[in-house]
Design a protein around this motif. Structure first.
Motif, PDB file in Angstrom:
ATOM      1  N   VAL A 212       3.385  -0.512   3.118  1.00  0.00           N
ATOM      2  CA  VAL A 212       3.654   0.188   1.861  1.00  0.00           C
ATOM      3  C   VAL A 212       4.065   1.637   2.138  1.00  0.00           C
ATOM      4  N   CYS A 213       3.373   2.305   3.044  1.00  0.00           N
ATOM      5  CA  CYS A 213       3.706   3.691   3.386  1.00  0.00           C
ATOM      6  C   CYS A 213       5.136   3.799   3.900  1.00  0.00           C
ATOM      7  N   LEU A 216       7.590   3.448   1.063  1.00  0.00           N
ATOM      8  CA  LEU A 216       7.607   4.658   0.235  1.00  0.00           C
ATOM      9  C   LEU A 216       8.414   5.773   0.888  1.00  0.00           C
ATOM     10  N   CYS A 217       8.310   5.890   2.214  1.00  0.00           N
ATOM     11  CA  CYS A 217       9.107   6.899   2.930  1.00  0.00           C
ATOM     12  C   CYS A 217      10.594   6.605   2.795  1.00  0.00           C
ATOM     13  N   ARG A 219      12.000   4.905   0.384  1.00  0.00           N
ATOM     14  CA  ARG A 219      12.349   5.128  -1.028  1.00  0.00           C
ATOM     15  C   ARG A 219      12.589   6.606  -1.306  1.00  0.00           C
ATOM     16  N   ARG A 220      11.727   7.453  -0.749  1.00  0.00           N
ATOM     17  CA  ARG A 220      11.869   8.892  -0.946  1.00  0.00           C
ATOM     18  C   ARG A 220      13.156   9.418  -0.298  1.00  0.00           C
ATOM     19  N   LYS A 269       0.070   1.580  -6.177  1.00  0.00           N
ATOM     20  CA  LYS A 269       1.509   1.319  -6.118  1.00  0.00           C
ATOM     21  C   LYS A 269       1.881   0.044  -6.876  1.00  0.00           C
ATOM     22  N   ILE A 274       5.931   0.003  -8.213  1.00  0.00           N
ATOM     23  CA  ILE A 274       6.764   0.473  -7.105  1.00  0.00           C
ATOM     24  C   ILE A 274       6.888  -0.608  -6.044  1.00  0.00           C
ATOM     25  N   ILE A 275       5.794  -1.383  -5.891  1.00  0.00           N
ATOM     26  CA  ILE A 275       5.720  -2.422  -4.865  1.00  0.00           C
ATOM     27  C   ILE A 275       5.383  -3.757  -5.521  1.00  0.00           C
TER      28      ILE A 275
END
Length: 315
Positions: A212-213, A216-217, A219-220, A269, A274-275
């Motif tokens: 997940v981390c 997210l990276c 996605r950012r 999340k 988001i996930i």
């Protein structure tokens, strides 16, 4: 230095400024950088380290070795034993470091490299044999690399899995993930955990949180570039039904406080959409060969799904 921009006029202005300030010149389109070769075609961009591999085989006198189809034996028992015969430590470390750098464009050797890198401080003949086996495998596919194509969408998705208590040395677990952007493989990781876990759900939850981390990276980063995903990112899991149930159900958290941080993180999340966690069968789990030695058939099928190919192979 690599300069990238979608405005050719800005690139030329920057090149003129750099040439004025420093003694440097433009070498044209990117073809070779720090051992990584770049080839372009109408299909996309291809990254490989063919010259790097051939130089490594020449350095180790393995150009005439007998090639093998898979680099790691199933159910191997590499570890530390009292009767092991030590080898040249500096040579072993030098070879493993070169293989670690090679894994930047070769996810197919990521698991084997993660295994041999655990014995850097006290290598034996068995460990050196495993390194030589990787080199023998590389002789088969020196031009193998990653193809990046433009498919016209910005989906971000990942595959994650964990191998509970898989280490024969200390019973630590291994977690791993792949991530894709627009159907192209961009990041991958196979990492042995630092502590022993007594719970399968514990290590799987930790591995899921790492996946997940990473999503997210990405996605950012994509949003900073103006291409952020517009829908939930899929993180594909197999055999993680218990973890997914815990993430969806807060009532169960009190029974699993030892992993509550990862669980609350994943739940947050999920609630924000988001996930999402589609469950897939083990036969479609791409992350398997990052955590263990698999059969030749499974290994080759996984490489096909990752779009790994060899543009230098004879047709």
């Amino acid at each position: 230095m690599i300069v990238t921009e979608d405005d050719q006029a800005e690139i030329k202005n920057l090149q003129k400024y750099l040439a004025f300030k420093f003694e440097m010149k433009s070498l044209g389109d990117l073809k070779y950088f720090l051992g990584i070769e770049v080839a372009r075609s109408k299909h996309g961009i291809f990254l490989s380290q063919r010259k790097y591999i051939l130089d490594l085989l020449a350095e180790t006198r393995m150009l005439d070795c007998k090639p093998i189809d898979i680099f790691s034996e199933q159910n191997h028992k590499l570890g530390f034993f009292l009767d092991h015969v030590p080898v040249d430590k500096e040579r072993y470390q030098r070879l493993v470091r070169k293989l670690i750098y090679l894994a930047h464009t070769s996810p197919n050797i990521a698991y084997a490299v993660s295994v041999v890198s655990q014995f850097m401080h006290s290598p034996s003949e068995d460990h050196m044999g495993a390194v030589m086996r990787i080199l023998s495998y590389l002789k088969v596919i020196p031009g193998n690399g990653l193809m990046f194509c433009k498919y016209g969408y910005t989906n971000v998705e990942g595959y994650t899995d964990a191998d509970w208590a898989s280490s024969v040395i200390d019973s630590c677990s291994t977690s791993e993930y792949f991530t894709f952007v627009d159907g192209n493989l961009v990041t991958w990781r196979s990492k042995k955990q630092k502590v022993v876990s007594r719970s399968r759900a514990d290590i799987e939850c930790h591995g899921m949180a790492q996946g997940v981390c990473e999503l997210l990276c990405l996605r950012r980063l994509l949003r900073d570039l103006g291409f952020g995903p517009q829908k939930p990112m899929n993180l594909y899991c197999d055999n993680n039904k218990a973890v997914i149930a815990i993430a969806h159900n807060l009532v169960q958290h009190n029974c699993t406080k030892h992993v509550k941080v990862d669980q609350h993180f994943v739940k947050e999340k999920l609630d924000a959409e988001i996930i999402s966690f589609p469950i897939i069968s083990s036969e479609y789990q791409l992350a398997d060969f990052l955590m263990k030695a698999v059969s030749t058939t499974v290994f080759l099928n996984s490489l096909d799904k990752l779009d790994m190919c060899d543009i230098f192979a004879p047709t």
